[in-house]
Scaffold this motif. Structure first.
Motif, PDB file in Angstrom:
ATOM      1  N   LEU A  95       0.566  -1.188   0.340  1.00 31.72           N
ATOM      2  CA  LEU A  95      -0.048  -0.358   0.082  1.00 31.72           C
ATOM      3  C   LEU A  95       0.952   0.816  -0.206  1.00 31.72           C
ATOM      4  CD1 LEU A  95      -2.905   0.734   1.044  1.00 31.72           C
ATOM      5  CD2 LEU A  95      -2.123   0.998   3.327  1.00 31.72           C
ATOM      6  N   ASP A  96      -0.006   2.111  -0.535  1.00 33.46           N
ATOM      7  CA  ASP A  96       1.755   3.630  -0.856  1.00 33.46           C
ATOM      8  C   ASP A  96       1.498   4.323   0.224  1.00 33.46           C
ATOM      9  OD1 ASP A  96       2.410   2.894  -3.188  1.00 33.46           O
ATOM     10  OD2 ASP A  96       0.929   4.467  -4.383  1.00 33.46           O
ATOM     11  N   ALA A  97       2.907   4.983   0.664  1.00 31.10           N
ATOM     12  CA  ALA A  97       1.874   6.192   2.274  1.00 31.10           C
ATOM     13  C   ALA A  97       1.598   7.493   1.880  1.00 31.10           C
ATOM     14  CB  ALA A  97       3.287   6.532   2.468  1.00 31.10           C
ATOM     15  N   ASP A  98       1.225   7.711   0.705  1.00 32.37           N
ATOM     16  CA  ASP A  98       0.769   8.499   0.398  1.00 32.37           C
ATOM     17  C   ASP A  98      -0.483   9.229   0.279  1.00 32.37           C
ATOM     18  OD1 ASP A  98      -0.241   7.614  -2.040  1.00 32.37           O
ATOM     19  OD2 ASP A  98       1.467   8.701  -3.236  1.00 32.37           O
ATOM     20  N   GLY A  99      -1.264   8.060   0.749  1.00 34.19           N
ATOM     21  CA  GLY A  99      -3.166   7.943   0.439  1.00 34.19           C
ATOM     22  C   GLY A  99      -3.709   7.739   0.075  1.00 34.19           C
ATOM     23  N   GLN A 100      -3.197   7.581  -1.674  1.00 34.89           N
ATOM     24  CA  GLN A 100      -3.740   7.214  -2.621  1.00 34.89           C
ATOM     25  C   GLN A 100      -4.131   5.720  -2.862  1.00 34.89           C
ATOM     26  OE1 GLN A 100      -0.885   9.045  -5.835  1.00 34.89           O
ATOM     27  NE2 GLN A 100      -2.892   9.570  -6.105  1.00 34.89           N
ATOM     28  N   HIS A 101      -3.796   4.881  -1.496  1.00 37.86           N
ATOM     29  CA  HIS A 101      -4.793   4.022  -1.792  1.00 37.86           C
ATOM     30  C   HIS A 101      -5.289   3.531  -1.187  1.00 37.86           C
ATOM     31  CE1 HIS A 101      -1.001   1.366  -3.922  1.00 37.86           C
ATOM     32  NE2 HIS A 101      -1.321   2.549  -5.264  1.00 37.86           N
ATOM     33  N   LYS A 200      -6.801  11.331  -3.817  1.00 41.66           N
ATOM     34  CA  LYS A 200      -5.526  12.549  -3.430  1.00 41.66           C
ATOM     35  C   LYS A 200      -4.455  12.331  -2.690  1.00 41.66           C
ATOM     36  CE  LYS A 200      -7.038  15.808  -6.527  1.00 41.66           C
ATOM     37  NZ  LYS A 200      -7.793  15.549  -7.603  1.00 41.66           N
ATOM     38  N   ARG A 201      -3.427  12.942  -2.566  1.00 40.34           N
ATOM     39  CA  ARG A 201      -2.275  12.326  -2.068  1.00 40.34           C
ATOM     40  C   ARG A 201      -2.658  13.233  -0.476  1.00 40.34           C
ATOM     41  NH1 ARG A 201       2.882  12.166  -1.578  1.00 40.34           N
ATOM     42  NH2 ARG A 201       4.023  10.681  -2.966  1.00 40.34           N
ATOM     43  N   HIS A 202      -2.429  12.523   0.706  1.00 42.67           N
ATOM     44  CA  HIS A 202      -2.676  13.081   1.492  1.00 42.67           C
ATOM     45  C   HIS A 202      -1.654  14.626   1.596  1.00 42.67           C
ATOM     46  CE1 HIS A 202      -5.392  10.184   3.197  1.00 42.67           C
ATOM     47  NE2 HIS A 202      -4.019   9.139   3.552  1.00 42.67           N
TER      48      HIS A 202
HETATM   49 MG    MG Z   1       1.093   8.017  -5.277  1.00 47.91          MG
END
Ligand code: MG
Ligand code: UDP
Length: 311
Positions: A95-101, A200-202
């Motif tokens: 899972l990506d850290a940026d919150g996109q998933h 969207k990215r956090h």
């Molecule tokens: Mg991303």
């Protein structure tokens, strides 16, 4: 005998994502803890922001969190590999850290896994890409299927669940060229797609520029297929046949038609043409030599500087 609920590992690669980590990790923990035993591996890919600080705080709050800090930025593929090597779960989710998933999708992943699918991957819907990028991707995946017999589903990435069997298989692969999308396809297993819409990215911005994507694509193609090398030989052969025919034609014009043949334009065009082909051929061979160079060094894929957890 009471059966323990399955252990699910979540691998989160993070490069300068301090601002998003807390939200991403607490969302996942809240959502999954009622359903399974959980282990969250946060792989810090050499961040230079306050990721380490935030991670140390989060460790105090979440006893399922394991923080792994790589010694420098090795790239997402290496960070994921580090997570896969360390994960102990019966299933591993990336899972990506940026919150996109979107974390809600994880419940669907786990349900399908329990139904018997060994790989469950997210397919991103509604990507705001330009027409050119879409066409380039279509051609690229077409080439991969034709040349490398690797069927990479379009718009599927690293957001996926892998069963222990698939993780063990991936861990057997020691090559340095880690084109993960290709490797997932290469190991096979029963798989199922789950559509999702990326959020969207956090905060922050994507680290994958067009150039980085191009390099990744090239490493995928040369890492999985030697067809480009064969194409070079075929092109060489075709050009030689063409040059041979041209030579015959010039001879005929000279001896039979007795026409004067203008020398320098023929020479100039021929030279440029061959120089171009030769450079292209050298470049393609160079790609493979470069790959061999990277592989024979047998350097580790990543180095771990620190690994901490509550227990
Ligand atoms: Mg991303
Ligand atoms: N990432 C990483 N190492 C890198 C680049 C990115 O671990 O060198 C992580 C990043 O922190 C994020 C994920 O990989 O969690 C996806 O990166 P990004 O959001 O930049 O890519 P995109 O969403 O555009 O695919």
């Amino acid at each position: 005998m009471m059966q323990l609920s399955p252990l699910v590992s979540i691998v989160i690669p993070a490069y300068n994502e301090a601002a998003s980590l807390r939200q991403t990790i607490s969302e996942v923990a809240q959502l999954l803890l009622p359903h399974c035993r959980l282990e969250i591996l946060l792989v810090d890919d050499g961040s230079t922001d306050s990721t380490t600080l935030v991670a140390h705080q989060l460790i105090q709050e979440f006893d399922c969190l394991i923080y792994i800090r790589l010694s420098r930025n090795f790239g997402k593929e290496a960070a994921l590999t580090a997570g896969l090597h360390r994960a102990k779960g019966d299933a591993v989710i990336m899972l990506d850290a940026d919150g996109q998933h979107p974390p809600e999708v994880l419940l669907t992943f786990i349900r399908l896994w329990r139904e018997g699918y060994e790989t469950v991957y997210g397919v991103q819907e509604q990507r705001d890409e330009t027409g050119i990028v879409k066409i380039a991707k279509k051609i690229y995946y077409g080439l991969m299927l034709r040349f490398a017999s690797i069927n990479i589903p379009a718009n599927a990435g690293d957001f996926r669940l892998l069963d222990r069997k698939a993780v063990d298989s991936l861990n057997l692969i020691t090559e340095n060229n880690r084109y993960m999308k290709g490797l997932y396809a290469w190991v096979g297993y029963r798989s199922m797609a789950v559509p999702f819409t990326a959020r969207k990215r956090h905060s922050g911005h994507s680290r994958f520029s067009f150039l980085k994507l191009f390099k990744l694509g090239l490493s995928g193609l040369t890492g999985f297929s030697v067809i480009p090398l064969k194409l070079v030989s075929i092109t060489g052969l075709l050009v030689s046949i063409f040059a041979f025919c041209l030579g015959i034609e010039i001879l005929i014009e000279h001896f039979v038609s007795q026409k004067p043949v203008p020398g320098w334009p023929t020479l100039a065009v021929g030279m440029m043409f061959f120089a171009g082909i030769e450079l292209l051929a050298l470049g393609i061979i160079g790609e493979y030599v470069g790959n061999i160079f990277e592989e024979v060094k047998r350097r580790p894929l990543y180095l771990i500087a620190e690994e901490i957890s509550q227990n």
